[in-house]
Design an enzyme around this catalytic site. Structure first.
Site: not given
Ligand code: DX5
Ligand code: ZN
Length: 206
Positions: A7, A30, A32, A34, A61, A63, A132, A165
């Site tokens: 990520s 990956h 993210d 948001m 991903h 969100m 998650m 994740d």
């Molecule tokens: C959190 C994300 C994850 C996060 C993982 O909302 O979906 O992908 O970035 O990062 P670590 O490995 O630091 O938990």
């Molecule tokens: Zn993620």
């Protein structure tokens, strides 16, 4: 051996391409996305996904609220897979149809407290489930061990990719693969290490 995803959320955004080049031995990147509504944080958009040069698969991903409005822009940005959260309810079906039309892979994500039974209806239509193990929104959180039985239960009803994740390191990653996970996703453990490439290798071997 598990497939390893990295990520970029907790990478150094000032040198993102250089950071990504350090993990060229991973199986996928990956991203993210948001929006500050669906999760209490804002990250980045499709242009970042587009601008990162890599041979690795790009997994997006989402969100965000109204993900159906953004599928096309992430497909155009080069997404190989798009993941949508089951918590969005009936929108999920619309998003799955849109992703299918674009002939890329589909994933569904479940927050730590969301029950598996919401998933059953979609299992035949999707390529992967993202479990998650942290509340979505931030990297660097602590792994929630309560998701381990959920991984095990899901493995009994789903023989495709189960990715975990959040808070994944060598110890929690091993717990997840023993529970039935086939992919691990890590951000902080990889980019927070002295040698990200070596950390990816170690995660793959657990
Ligand atoms: C959190 C994300 C994850 C996060 C993982 O909302 O979906 O992908 O970035 O990062 P670590 O490995 O630091 O938990
Ligand atoms: Zn993620």
């Amino acid at each position: 051996m598990a497939r390893i995803g990295v990520s970029v959320l907790n990478a150094d955004f000032g040198h993102l391409q250089k950071e990504v080049d350090k993990v060229s031995n991973a199986d996928f990147l990956h991203f993210d996305i948001m929006d500050g509504h669906f999760v209490p944080n804002i990250s980045f958009g499709a242009s970042v996904v587009k601008d990162i040069k890599t041979d690795l698969k790009k997994v997006v991903h989402l969100m965000i609220d109204n993900p159906e409005n953004y599928v096309d822009s992430f497909v155009k940005a080069g997404a190989d897979q798009i993941i949508v959260h089951i918590e969005l309810g009936e929108v999920v079906e619309k998003v799955i149809k849109k992703i299918k039309r674009n002939k890329i892979k589909i994933g569904i994500a479940l927050n730590p407290r969301t029950k598996l039974h919401w998933l059953r209806y979609y299992l035949d239509d999707i390529d992967s489930v993202l479990i998650m193990s942290v509340k979505p929104g931030f990297g660097g959180q602590k792994f929630d061990h309560n998701v381990l039985p959920k991984i095990d239960e899901l493995r009994q009803m789903f023989d495709k990719d189960i990715c975990v994740d959040g808070g994944i390191n060598l110890k929690t990653g091993r717990m997840c693969t023993l529970a039935g996970a086939s992919s691990l996703l890590s951000g902080t453990c990889v980019f927070g290490s002295k040698d990200p490439m070596k950390t990816v290798e170690k995660l793959r071997k657990i």
